[in-house]
Design a protein around this motif. Structure first.
Motif, PDB file in Angstrom:
ATOM      1  N   LEU A  49       0.837  -1.205   0.000  1.00 46.15           N
ATOM      2  CA  LEU A  49       0.000   0.000   0.000  1.00 46.15           C
ATOM      3  C   LEU A  49       0.870   1.253   0.000  1.00 46.15           C
ATOM      4  CD1 LEU A  49      -2.809  -0.979   2.546  1.00 46.15           C
ATOM      5  CD2 LEU A  49      -3.033  -0.748   0.072  1.00 46.15           C
ATOM      6  N   HIS A  50       1.973   1.222   0.750  1.00 48.50           N
ATOM      7  CA  HIS A  50       2.884   2.375   0.757  1.00 48.50           C
ATOM      8  C   HIS A  50       3.525   2.569  -0.614  1.00 48.50           C
ATOM      9  CE1 HIS A  50       2.226   2.979   4.917  1.00 48.50           C
ATOM     10  NE2 HIS A  50       3.024   2.034   5.376  1.00 48.50           N
ATOM     11  N   ILE A  51       3.776   1.466  -1.326  1.00 47.80           N
ATOM     12  CA  ILE A  51       4.307   1.579  -2.689  1.00 47.80           C
ATOM     13  C   ILE A  51       3.272   2.239  -3.591  1.00 47.80           C
ATOM     14  CG2 ILE A  51       4.976   0.256  -4.743  1.00 47.80           C
ATOM     15  CD1 ILE A  51       6.250  -1.778  -2.821  1.00 47.80           C
ATOM     16  N   VAL A  52       2.015   1.802  -3.476  1.00 46.21           N
ATOM     17  CA  VAL A  52       0.941   2.407  -4.270  1.00 46.21           C
ATOM     18  C   VAL A  52       0.837   3.902  -3.969  1.00 46.21           C
ATOM     19  CG1 VAL A  52      -1.543   2.433  -4.703  1.00 46.21           C
ATOM     20  CG2 VAL A  52      -0.363   0.248  -4.440  1.00 46.21           C
ATOM     21  N   GLU A  53       1.026   4.268  -2.713  1.00 47.70           N
ATOM     22  CA  GLU A  53       0.974   5.684  -2.323  1.00 47.70           C
ATOM     23  C   GLU A  53       2.146   6.482  -2.886  1.00 47.70           C
ATOM     24  OE1 GLU A  53      -0.840   6.204   2.036  1.00 47.70           O
ATOM     25  OE2 GLU A  53       0.697   4.644   1.958  1.00 47.70           O
ATOM     26  N   GLY A  54       3.216   5.804  -3.272  1.00 48.81           N
ATOM     27  CA  GLY A  54       4.396   6.493  -3.787  1.00 48.81           C
ATOM     28  C   GLY A  54       5.439   6.805  -2.740  1.00 48.81           C
ATOM     29  N   ILE A  55       5.250   6.292  -1.521  1.00 49.10           N
ATOM     30  CA  ILE A  55       6.177   6.601  -0.436  1.00 49.10           C
ATOM     31  C   ILE A  55       7.587   6.098  -0.731  1.00 49.10           C
ATOM     32  CG2 ILE A  55       6.724   6.048   1.980  1.00 49.10           C
ATOM     33  CD1 ILE A  55       3.751   6.208   2.592  1.00 49.10           C
ATOM     34  N   TRP A  56       7.681   4.968  -1.446  1.00 48.26           N
ATOM     35  CA  TRP A  56       8.991   4.363  -1.679  1.00 48.26           C
ATOM     36  C   TRP A  56       9.749   4.985  -2.849  1.00 48.26           C
ATOM     37  CZ3 TRP A  56      11.821   0.463   0.744  1.00 48.26           C
ATOM     38  CH2 TRP A  56      11.228  -0.051   1.903  1.00 48.26           C
ATOM     39  N   ARG A  57       9.144   5.947  -3.530  1.00 47.83           N
ATOM     40  CA  ARG A  57       9.828   6.563  -4.678  1.00 47.83           C
ATOM     41  C   ARG A  57      11.154   7.194  -4.292  1.00 47.83           C
ATOM     42  NH1 ARG A  57       5.013  10.031  -7.394  1.00 47.83           N
ATOM     43  NH2 ARG A  57       4.389  10.115  -5.202  1.00 47.83           N
ATOM     44  N   SER A  58      11.238   7.728  -3.076  1.00 45.96           N
ATOM     45  CA  SER A  58      12.468   8.398  -2.642  1.00 45.96           C
ATOM     46  C   SER A  58      13.518   7.419  -2.121  1.00 45.96           C
ATOM     47  CB  SER A  58      12.143   9.418  -1.537  1.00 45.96           C
ATOM     48  OG  SER A  58      11.607   8.764  -0.391  1.00 45.96           O
ATOM     49  N   LYS A  59      13.121   6.142  -1.964  1.00 45.54           N
ATOM     50  CA  LYS A  59      14.034   5.156  -1.381  1.00 45.54           C
ATOM     51  C   LYS A  59      14.639   4.209  -2.417  1.00 45.54           C
ATOM     52  CE  LYS A  59      13.445   6.530   2.860  1.00 45.54           C
ATOM     53  NZ  LYS A  59      14.557   7.181   3.597  1.00 45.54           N
ATOM     54  N   VAL A  60      13.874   3.866  -3.433  1.00 47.15           N
ATOM     55  CA  VAL A  60      14.358   2.918  -4.444  1.00 47.15           C
ATOM     56  C   VAL A  60      14.011   3.434  -5.835  1.00 47.15           C
ATOM     57  CG1 VAL A  60      14.185   0.899  -2.935  1.00 47.15           C
ATOM     58  CG2 VAL A  60      12.226   1.552  -4.332  1.00 47.15           C
ATOM     59  N   ASP A  61      14.754   2.927  -6.807  1.00 46.02           N
ATOM     60  CA  ASP A  61      14.555   3.328  -8.194  1.00 46.02           C
ATOM     61  C   ASP A  61      13.557   2.378  -8.841  1.00 46.02           C
ATOM     62  OD1 ASP A  61      14.776   4.472 -10.666  1.00 46.02           O
ATOM     63  OD2 ASP A  61      16.674   3.491 -11.165  1.00 46.02           O
ATOM     64  N   MET A  62      12.297   2.804  -8.907  1.00 41.63           N
ATOM     65  CA  MET A  62      11.243   1.986  -9.497  1.00 41.63           C
ATOM     66  C   MET A  62      10.653   2.694 -10.704  1.00 41.63           C
ATOM     67  SD  MET A  62       9.066   0.335  -6.342  1.00 41.63           S
ATOM     68  CE  MET A  62       8.520   1.928  -5.739  1.00 41.63           C
ATOM     69  N   ALA A  63      10.586   1.984 -11.802  1.00 45.26           N
ATOM     70  CA  ALA A  63       9.976   2.548 -13.006  1.00 45.26           C
ATOM     71  C   ALA A  63       8.652   1.831 -13.248  1.00 45.26           C
ATOM     72  CB  ALA A  63      10.906   2.372 -14.203  1.00 45.26           C
ATOM     73  N   LEU A  64       7.572   2.595 -13.386  1.00 45.20           N
ATOM     74  CA  LEU A  64       6.262   2.029 -13.690  1.00 45.20           C
ATOM     75  C   LEU A  64       6.133   1.805 -15.203  1.00 45.20           C
ATOM     76  CD1 LEU A  64       3.989   4.179 -11.356  1.00 45.20           C
ATOM     77  CD2 LEU A  64       5.132   2.013 -10.864  1.00 45.20           C
ATOM     78  N   PRO A  65       5.337   0.794 -15.606  1.00 48.71           N
ATOM     79  CA  PRO A  65       4.580  -0.180 -14.809  1.00 48.71           C
ATOM     80  C   PRO A  65       5.507  -1.213 -14.163  1.00 48.71           C
ATOM     81  CG  PRO A  65       4.389  -0.711 -17.120  1.00 48.71           C
ATOM     82  CD  PRO A  65       5.117   0.594 -17.055  1.00 48.71           C
ATOM     83  N   TYR A  66       4.995  -1.828 -13.097  1.00 50.62           N
ATOM     84  CA  TYR A  66       5.850  -2.669 -12.274  1.00 50.62           C
ATOM     85  C   TYR A  66       4.974  -3.620 -11.457  1.00 50.62           C
ATOM     86  CZ  TYR A  66       7.448  -2.574  -7.325  1.00 50.62           C
ATOM     87  OH  TYR A  66       7.694  -2.827  -6.020  1.00 50.62           O
ATOM     88  N   ILE A  67       5.515  -4.811 -11.137  1.00 51.01           N
ATOM     89  CA  ILE A  67       4.768  -5.838 -10.421  1.00 51.01           C
ATOM     90  C   ILE A  67       5.221  -5.885  -8.963  1.00 51.01           C
ATOM     91  CG2 ILE A  67       4.169  -8.290 -10.331  1.00 51.01           C
ATOM     92  CD1 ILE A  67       4.958  -8.445 -13.321  1.00 51.01           C
ATOM     93  N   MET A  68       4.286  -5.652  -8.040  1.00 49.13           N
ATOM     94  CA  MET A  68       4.602  -5.740  -6.619  1.00 49.13           C
ATOM     95  C   MET A  68       4.639  -7.199  -6.175  1.00 49.13           C
ATOM     96  SD  MET A  68       2.458  -2.574  -4.930  1.00 49.13           S
ATOM     97  CE  MET A  68       0.845  -3.216  -5.390  1.00 49.13           C
ATOM     98  N   GLY A  69       4.859  -7.407  -4.870  1.00 50.45           N
ATOM     99  CA  GLY A  69       4.837  -8.742  -4.299  1.00 50.45           C
ATOM    100  C   GLY A  69       6.207  -9.203  -3.842  1.00 50.45           C
ATOM    101  N   HIS A  70       6.520  -8.975  -2.552  1.00 53.74           N
ATOM    102  CA  HIS A  70       7.841  -9.343  -2.030  1.00 53.74           C
ATOM    103  C   HIS A  70       7.779 -10.485  -1.013  1.00 53.74           C
ATOM    104  CE1 HIS A  70       6.158  -6.108   0.502  1.00 53.74           C
ATOM    105  NE2 HIS A  70       6.741  -6.727   1.513  1.00 53.74           N
ATOM    106  N   GLU A  71       6.591 -11.116  -0.866  1.00 50.36           N
ATOM    107  CA  GLU A  71       6.438 -12.269   0.020  1.00 50.36           C
ATOM    108  C   GLU A  71       6.007 -13.465  -0.833  1.00 50.36           C
ATOM    109  OE1 GLU A  71       4.948  -9.911   4.052  1.00 50.36           O
ATOM    110  OE2 GLU A  71       3.490 -11.032   2.865  1.00 50.36           O
TER     111      GLU A  71
END
Length: 347
Positions: A49-71
């Motif tokens: 949800l924090h990724i969807v909010e964009g909170i992680w934009r300042s922490k990691v280099d993510m280019a959209l579109p992109y697939i979530m799911g780290h578990e």
């Protein structure tokens, strides 16, 4: 393959559709130690949800579109030519970080601070899909007692809770107290780990009656309704001294100030949840000698240890299953507090 893909951020989490269920290219083997895993379960985490909010934009280099799911957990589908420890068909759980194993942090077993790594679902495509590209070094074969869909959330929620509770258990003695703030997806695992690793009395604080009921099921010795008087009630239970260890799985709102107030002098405050700020005068740090400890997921050996506890039935996950095509519903339910324990997507 099918995947639930994030195309744009939603800072208010108000859209009906956070991700789009669509066809995407199936990942390929590109390195000798690559492994393709057929997903059996992908955990839905508040971090998503924090990724969807964009909170992680300042922490990691993510280019959209992109697939979530780290578990993620599933079965080995294909292996690179250098892979020897797993074979096609093996049931596996995936440590969330894919590392080379060559840097000094890796050689010391400190996976989360590796200098050469990728984090599926965080800075590369993750497991909200039918298949996941990962590395041999990240995989743990599952015993026959554990199914991928039942253990997938252990790879972050379980591992993070385990790491914090393990740290706390090392200094908790019989007759002492541990406070767990938040009995949700991480907290309900942390309670069980504390009971498995030490003999301290566990006090759980949460605003939700459902979460407190789950805490009791997981072995909490005392439960406290969250609110303005939560600190007072914890102090009563701890004979006015506070707890030797407080594990804060919330990390925002008034949980931080209350957690520090519940920590006795010379005690330990473990911060796991995030979103807030710790603000404490230096004179208070000096006079109380409290120790504040941050926690970032966990190591590969710690995930092995957690799987051993799960295999023995000493910890279990409360999960709610959704089809991969229902990813938006799972994310909405998590956002609105409708998930007891963890949500899991199943392709």
């Amino acid at each position: 393959m099918k995947a639930a893909v994030l195309h744009e951020y939603d800072e208010t989490l108000s859209r009906d559709e956070f991700v789009r269920y669509q066809d995407v290219p199936t990942p390929d083997i590109t390195r000798p130690d690559d492994v393709i895993v057929r997903i059996g379960g992908a955990g839905v985490c508040r971090t998503d949800l924090h990724i969807v909010e964009g909170i992680w934009r300042s922490k990691v280099d993510m280019a959209l579109p992109y697939i979530m799911g780290h578990e993620n957990a599933g079965w080995v589908e294909a292996v690179g030519r250098g892979v020897e420890s797993v074979k096609v068909g093996d049931p596996v759980i995936c440590h969330p970080l894919v590392t080379s194993g060559h840097c000094l942090a890796c050689r010391r077993g400190d996976d989360m601070h590796a200098t050469e790594s990728r984090f599926p679902g965080i800075n590369t495509n993750g497991g909200y899909a039918e298949y996941l590209a990962t590395g041999e070094r990240s995989l743990i074969r599952l015993p026959s007692t554990l199914a991928p869909k039942d253990v997938a959330p252990y790879t972050d929620a379980g591992l993070t809770a385990y790491r914090a509770a393990k740290k706390a258990s090392r200094h908790l003695l019989p007759g002492q107290f541990a406070v767990v703030i938040g009995a949700g997806g991480l907290g309900h695992i942390g309670i069980q780990v504390l009971n498995a690793l030490c003999a301290a009395e566990v006090i759980v604080v949460d605003r939700s009656e459902t979460a407190l009921a789950l805490a009791k099921e997981c072995g909490a010795h005392h439960t406290v309704q969250g609110g303005d008087d939560a600190v007072e009630r914890v102090l009563e239970l701890t004979h006015g001294n506070g707890a030797e260890a407080v594990i804060d799985f919330v990390g925002e709102g008034n949980a931080i100030a209350q957690g520090l107030a519940m920590t006795r002098n010379a005690g330990y405050y473990y911060i796991v949840g995030y979103g807030g700020k710790i603000d404490i005068p230096t004179i208070d740090m000096i006079t109380s000698e409290k120790t504040i400890v941050g926690n970032l997921v966990g190591t590969y050996p710690e995930l092995v240890e957690l799987m051993a506890l799960a295999d023995r039935g000493l910890v279990h996950l409360a999960t709610r299953e959704y089809r991969l095509s229902e990813a938006n519903q799972a994310l909405r339910d998590l956002h609105h507090g409708k998930v007891k324990g963890r949500a899991v997507l199943i392709p």
